[in-house]
Design an enzyme around this catalytic site. Structure first.
Site, PDB file in Angstrom:
ATOM      1  N   THR A 138       0.814  -1.211   0.000  1.00 66.15           N
ATOM      2  CA  THR A 138       0.000   0.000   0.000  1.00 66.15           C
ATOM      3  C   THR A 138       0.853   1.269   0.000  1.00 66.15           C
ATOM      4  OG1 THR A 138      -1.526   1.245   1.414  1.00 66.15           O
ATOM      5  CG2 THR A 138      -0.059  -0.253   2.537  1.00 66.15           C
ATOM      6  N   ASP A 139       0.252   2.362  -0.453  1.00 63.81           N
ATOM      7  CA  ASP A 139       0.942   3.658  -0.390  1.00 63.81           C
ATOM      8  C   ASP A 139       1.033   4.181   1.041  1.00 63.81           C
ATOM      9  OD1 ASP A 139      -1.749   4.313  -0.035  1.00 63.81           O
ATOM     10  OD2 ASP A 139      -1.823   5.805  -1.638  1.00 63.81           O
ATOM     11  N   GLU A 140       0.262   3.576   1.966  1.00 67.39           N
ATOM     12  CA  GLU A 140       0.244   4.101   3.340  1.00 67.39           C
ATOM     13  C   GLU A 140       1.582   3.921   4.051  1.00 67.39           C
ATOM     14  OE1 GLU A 140      -3.168   3.563   5.741  1.00 67.39           O
ATOM     15  OE2 GLU A 140      -4.535   3.616   4.039  1.00 67.39           O
ATOM     16  N   TYR A 164      -2.015  -0.258  11.028  1.00 69.12           N
ATOM     17  CA  TYR A 164      -2.119  -0.972   9.734  1.00 69.12           C
ATOM     18  C   TYR A 164      -0.914  -0.650   8.856  1.00 69.12           C
ATOM     19  CZ  TYR A 164      -3.350  -1.542   4.811  1.00 69.12           C
ATOM     20  OH  TYR A 164      -3.313  -1.852   3.469  1.00 69.12           O
ATOM     21  N   LYS A 168       2.086  -3.131   7.436  1.00 68.76           N
ATOM     22  CA  LYS A 168       2.375  -3.346   6.006  1.00 68.76           C
ATOM     23  C   LYS A 168       3.832  -2.931   5.703  1.00 68.76           C
ATOM     24  CE  LYS A 168       0.000  -4.534   3.082  1.00 68.76           C
ATOM     25  NZ  LYS A 168      -0.376  -5.873   2.537  1.00 68.76           N
TER      26      LYS A 168
HETATM   27  P1  NAD Z   1      -9.710  -7.296   2.304  1.00 67.18           P
HETATM   28  O1  NAD Z   1      -9.716  -6.973   3.758  1.00 67.18           O
HETATM   29  O2  NAD Z   1     -10.922  -7.014   1.488  1.00 67.18           O
HETATM   30  O3  NAD Z   1      -9.385  -8.851   2.098  1.00 67.18           O
HETATM   31  C1  NAD Z   1      -8.409  -9.512   2.848  1.00 67.18           C
HETATM   32  C2  NAD Z   1      -8.549 -11.018   2.573  1.00 67.18           C
HETATM   33  O4  NAD Z   1      -7.506 -11.690   3.308  1.00 67.18           O
HETATM   34  C3  NAD Z   1      -9.871 -11.613   3.045  1.00 67.18           C
HETATM   35  O5  NAD Z   1     -10.372 -12.504   2.083  1.00 67.18           O
HETATM   36  C4  NAD Z   1      -9.499 -12.350   4.323  1.00 67.18           C
HETATM   37  O6  NAD Z   1     -10.342 -13.464   4.600  1.00 67.18           O
HETATM   38  C5  NAD Z   1      -8.077 -12.787   4.009  1.00 67.18           C
HETATM   39  N1  NAD Z   1      -7.261 -13.036   5.216  1.00 67.18           N
HETATM   40  C6  NAD Z   1      -7.145 -12.240   6.302  1.00 67.18           C
HETATM   41  N2  NAD Z   1      -6.321 -12.810   7.205  1.00 67.18           N
HETATM   42  C7  NAD Z   1      -5.894 -13.974   6.655  1.00 67.18           C
HETATM   43  C8  NAD Z   1      -5.007 -15.011   7.090  1.00 67.18           C
HETATM   44  N3  NAD Z   1      -4.397 -14.949   8.291  1.00 67.18           N
HETATM   45  N4  NAD Z   1      -4.796 -16.068   6.278  1.00 67.18           N
HETATM   46  C9  NAD Z   1      -5.407 -16.143   5.070  1.00 67.18           C
HETATM   47  N5  NAD Z   1      -6.264 -15.201   4.606  1.00 67.18           N
HETATM   48  C10 NAD Z   1      -6.497 -14.134   5.403  1.00 67.18           C
HETATM   49  O7  NAD Z   1      -8.440  -6.558   1.711  1.00 67.18           O
HETATM   50  P2  NAD Z   1      -8.266  -5.820   0.296  1.00 67.18           P
HETATM   51  O8  NAD Z   1      -8.783  -4.440   0.399  1.00 67.18           O
HETATM   52  O9  NAD Z   1      -8.729  -6.734  -0.762  1.00 67.18           O
HETATM   53  O10 NAD Z   1      -6.660  -5.710   0.261  1.00 67.18           O
HETATM   54  C11 NAD Z   1      -5.879  -6.788  -0.244  1.00 67.18           C
HETATM   55  C12 NAD Z   1      -4.412  -6.432  -0.138  1.00 67.18           C
HETATM   56  O11 NAD Z   1      -4.154  -5.248  -0.892  1.00 67.18           O
HETATM   57  C13 NAD Z   1      -3.950  -6.131   1.292  1.00 67.18           C
HETATM   58  O12 NAD Z   1      -2.665  -6.671   1.459  1.00 67.18           O
HETATM   59  C14 NAD Z   1      -3.902  -4.607   1.361  1.00 67.18           C
HETATM   60  O13 NAD Z   1      -2.942  -4.169   2.272  1.00 67.18           O
HETATM   61  C15 NAD Z   1      -3.524  -4.268  -0.063  1.00 67.18           C
HETATM   62  N6  NAD Z   1      -3.990  -2.963  -0.565  1.00 67.18           N
HETATM   63  C16 NAD Z   1      -5.303  -2.610  -0.436  1.00 67.18           C
HETATM   64  C17 NAD Z   1      -5.740  -1.384  -0.968  1.00 67.18           C
HETATM   65  C18 NAD Z   1      -7.195  -0.966  -0.885  1.00 67.18           C
HETATM   66  O14 NAD Z   1      -7.512   0.171  -1.230  1.00 67.18           O
HETATM   67  N7  NAD Z   1      -8.111  -1.824  -0.464  1.00 67.18           N
HETATM   68  C19 NAD Z   1      -4.823  -0.535  -1.600  1.00 67.18           C
HETATM   69  C20 NAD Z   1      -3.471  -0.931  -1.676  1.00 67.18           C
HETATM   70  C21 NAD Z   1      -3.075  -2.150  -1.173  1.00 67.18           C
HETATM   71  O1  DAU Z   2      -4.190   3.947   0.457  1.00 73.10           O
HETATM   72  C1  DAU Z   2      -4.394   2.570   0.361  1.00 73.10           C
HETATM   73  C2  DAU Z   2      -5.244   2.111   1.528  1.00 73.10           C
HETATM   74  O2  DAU Z   2      -6.567   2.558   1.276  1.00 73.10           O
HETATM   75  C3  DAU Z   2      -5.223   0.599   1.726  1.00 73.10           C
HETATM   76  O3  DAU Z   2      -3.931   0.190   2.048  1.00 73.10           O
HETATM   77  C4  DAU Z   2      -6.197   0.198   2.854  1.00 73.10           C
HETATM   78  O4  DAU Z   2      -6.249  -1.209   2.973  1.00 73.10           O
HETATM   79  C5  DAU Z   2      -7.573   0.715   2.488  1.00 73.10           C
HETATM   80  O5  DAU Z   2      -8.483   0.439   3.535  1.00 73.10           O
HETATM   81  C6  DAU Z   2      -7.526   2.222   2.248  1.00 73.10           C
HETATM   82  O6  DAU Z   2      -7.233   2.919   3.483  1.00 73.10           O
HETATM   83  P1  DAU Z   2      -7.987   4.287   3.862  1.00 73.10           P
HETATM   84  O7  DAU Z   2      -7.908   4.488   5.331  1.00 73.10           O
HETATM   85  O8  DAU Z   2      -7.539   5.396   2.985  1.00 73.10           O
HETATM   86  O9  DAU Z   2      -9.490   3.856   3.394  1.00 73.10           O
HETATM   87  P2  DAU Z   2     -10.932   4.120   4.053  1.00 73.10           P
HETATM   88  O10 DAU Z   2     -11.927   3.713   2.997  1.00 73.10           O
HETATM   89  O11 DAU Z   2     -11.052   3.514   5.402  1.00 73.10           O
HETATM   90  O12 DAU Z   2     -10.967   5.679   4.186  1.00 73.10           O
HETATM   91  C7  DAU Z   2     -10.792   6.533   3.060  1.00 73.10           C
HETATM   92  C8  DAU Z   2     -10.791   7.962   3.580  1.00 73.10           C
HETATM   93  O13 DAU Z   2     -12.127   8.279   4.023  1.00 73.10           O
HETATM   94  C9  DAU Z   2      -9.892   8.164   4.780  1.00 73.10           C
HETATM   95  O14 DAU Z   2      -9.303   9.458   4.692  1.00 73.10           O
HETATM   96  C10 DAU Z   2     -10.834   8.106   5.982  1.00 73.10           C
HETATM   97  C11 DAU Z   2     -12.144   8.639   5.413  1.00 73.10           C
HETATM   98  N1  DAU Z   2     -13.380   8.082   6.004  1.00 73.10           N
HETATM   99  C12 DAU Z   2     -13.483   6.727   6.097  1.00 73.10           C
HETATM  100  C13 DAU Z   2     -14.616   6.163   6.643  1.00 73.10           C
HETATM  101  C14 DAU Z   2     -14.740   4.659   6.777  1.00 73.10           C
HETATM  102  C15 DAU Z   2     -14.409   8.925   6.380  1.00 73.10           C
HETATM  103  O15 DAU Z   2     -14.312  10.160   6.251  1.00 73.10           O
HETATM  104  N2  DAU Z   2     -15.532   8.362   6.899  1.00 73.10           N
HETATM  105  C16 DAU Z   2     -15.677   7.015   7.074  1.00 73.10           C
HETATM  106  O16 DAU Z   2     -16.734   6.573   7.608  1.00 73.10           O
END
Ligand code: NAD
Ligand code: DAU
Length: 368
Positions: A138-140, A164, A168
């Site tokens: 992730t970019d975080e 988180y 990562k």
């Molecule tokens: P998600 O939370 O939707 O899915 C996570 C999956 O991992 C689920 O299916 C869960 O059951 C599985 N899991 C959790 N713990 C586990 C374990 N111990 N063993 C096996 N499986 C397990 O997550 P996502 O949003 O699909 O993100 C996927 C990946 O991409 C993550 O590594 C996250 O850090 C990265 N990522 C997410 C975003 C985003 O915006 N969602 C952006 C950049 C990177």
């Molecule tokens: O940047 C990549 C990341 O993006 C991934 O690594 C994470 O897994 C993914 O969850 C996401 O993280 P964020 O914290 O940016 O996503 P979230 O959807 O939780 O929140 C997006 C933005 O919106 C953040 O600035 C917080 C804000 N927010 C979120 C929620 C849930 C609100 O203002 N209200 C809300 O209720």
């Protein structure tokens, strides 16, 4: 069709993982998919219902921290690659309960790396040349940007701010160390915020859509001026396929769509789309539901990705604009009300209660 050619995907029942697997088959990739997933609250095998009967797809219920399971899968299926998505992924949950994040994201990645290393060490010839470990991150990990600062590039120093992000970042460091110390052929991608179908409604975009459809308050943290750089999920999937096919071992590739938006602008966009697509809704105009609530502790102000490396070196490009992607996303949630209902179990309701009940409303939209 059965196959002896596999990739191992971890966390493939989650949001990005299930989109990746559906897209893998839709684009005719030449390998079957073994999906190792623990099916936590975020994992939903129903996302993959349309491919579950294929001979070249298998779901294995298991934990990435389990050395025996991972070792057995690698020995039995001899995959060409491990594409590692599995993680605890929600920042707010990491603030309330960091333990699960340290376990899955750090210990789980460590376990995969040691199993992958043992496996790789006994490969020879083509099998050895082909093998890759792709770590999806992730970019975080880069922390937060001021309004005028240049976007994150691959050499931006790590400065994670949430549990988180720290977990990562730790996992990225482990992957890097396994490349440099043990010669494991691994590559890392660091992507910005994804959105699209099958995203769990704890995250901003699906939460806002789900709440708006029910006439519930739309919670915006703090002043809503935090900026995220949004990427439609299938563009992330194509980036991962590109890196898997032609990324250089040991490299990191930043992935993003160049769509910086404030959270408030995203929520207002969603409200306008819902007004247009749900004519006659009793909740129209949906923007009246916006509520500013207490901010997330340690909330990062701005993320932005510089994706020039993957674009110039590997010729990857995002294909969706924010406008086309957001419209598709809203249309998907409108067409799939049963999906939201099926994942909104008692445990989900409990999370929503505990996360939002303690956040005092600061003001109504327009009354700041
Ligand atoms: P998600 O939370 O939707 O899915 C996570 C999956 O991992 C689920 O299916 C869960 O059951 C599985 N899991 C959790 N713990 C586990 C374990 N111990 N063993 C096996 N499986 C397990 O997550 P996502 O949003 O699909 O993100 C996927 C990946 O991409 C993550 O590594 C996250 O850090 C990265 N990522 C997410 C975003 C985003 O915006 N969602 C952006 C950049 C990177
Ligand atoms: O940047 C990549 C990341 O993006 C991934 O690594 C994470 O897994 C993914 O969850 C996401 O993280 P964020 O914290 O940016 O996503 P979230 O959807 O939780 O929140 C997006 C933005 O919106 C953040 O600035 C917080 C804000 N927010 C979120 C929620 C849930 C609100 O203002 N209200 C809300 O209720």
């Amino acid at each position: 069709m059965s196959t002896s050619n596999w990739i191992l995907v971890t966390g493939g029942a989650g949001f990005i993982g299930s989109n990746f697997i559906l897209d893998w088959f839709a684009t005719g990739q030449p390998a079957g998919v073994l999906n190792l997933d623990l099916l936590t609250y975020a994992g939903n095998p129903a996302n993959l219902a349309s491919i579950q009967h294929r001979d070249d797809y298998k779901l294995v219920l298991g934990d990435i921290c389990d050395r025996d399971i991972v070792t057995r899968l690698l020995a039995d299926y001899r995959p060409n690659a491990i594409v590692h998505f599995a993680a605890e992924s929600h920042v707010d949950r990491s603030i309330v309960g960091p333990e699960a994040f340290l376990r899955t994201n750090i210990e789980g990645t460590f376990n995969l790396l040691r199993c992958a290393r043992d496996h790789y060490n006994q490969l020879t010839g083509d099998e050895r040349d082909r093998f890759r470990f792709l770590h999806v991150s992730t970019d975080e990990v880069y922390g937060t940007l001021s309004p005028e600062a240049p976007a994150f590039h691959e050499n931006t120093p790590f400065a994670p701010n949430s549990p988180y992000a720290a977990s990562k970042a730790s996992s990225d460091h482990l992957v890097r160390a396994w490349v440099h110390t043990y010669g494991l052929p691994a590559i890392i991608t660091n992507c910005s915020n994804n959105y699209g179908p099958f995203q769990f409604p704890e995250k901003l975009i699906p939460l806002i859509i789900s709440n708006a459809l029910q006439g519930q308050p739309l919670p915006v943290y703090g002043d809503g001026q935090q900026i995220r750089d949004w990427l439609y999920v299938t563009d992330h999937c194509s980036a991962i396929r590109t890196v898997l096919a032609s990324g250089r071992i040991g490299e990191t590739y930043n992935v993003g769509g160049g769509n910086q938006r404030s959270n408030l602008a995203v929520v207002e966009n969603l409200c306008a789309l819902l007004d247009a697509l749900c004519l006659g809704s009793p909740h129209e105009p949906h923007a009246q539901l916006i509520r500013f609530v207490q901010d997330r502790p340690g909330h990062d102000r701005r993320y932005a990705i510089d994706a020039r490396k993957i674009e110039s070196e590997l010729h990857w490009r995002a294909t969706e604009t924010f406008e086309t992607g957001l419209r598709k996303t809203v249309q998907w949630y409108l067409a799939n009300p049963n999906w939201i209902e099926s994942v909104s179990s008692g445990a989900y309701q409990h999370w929503i209660q505990s996360n939002y009940a303690t956040r005092a409303h600061l003001a109504e939209a327009g009354a700041r």
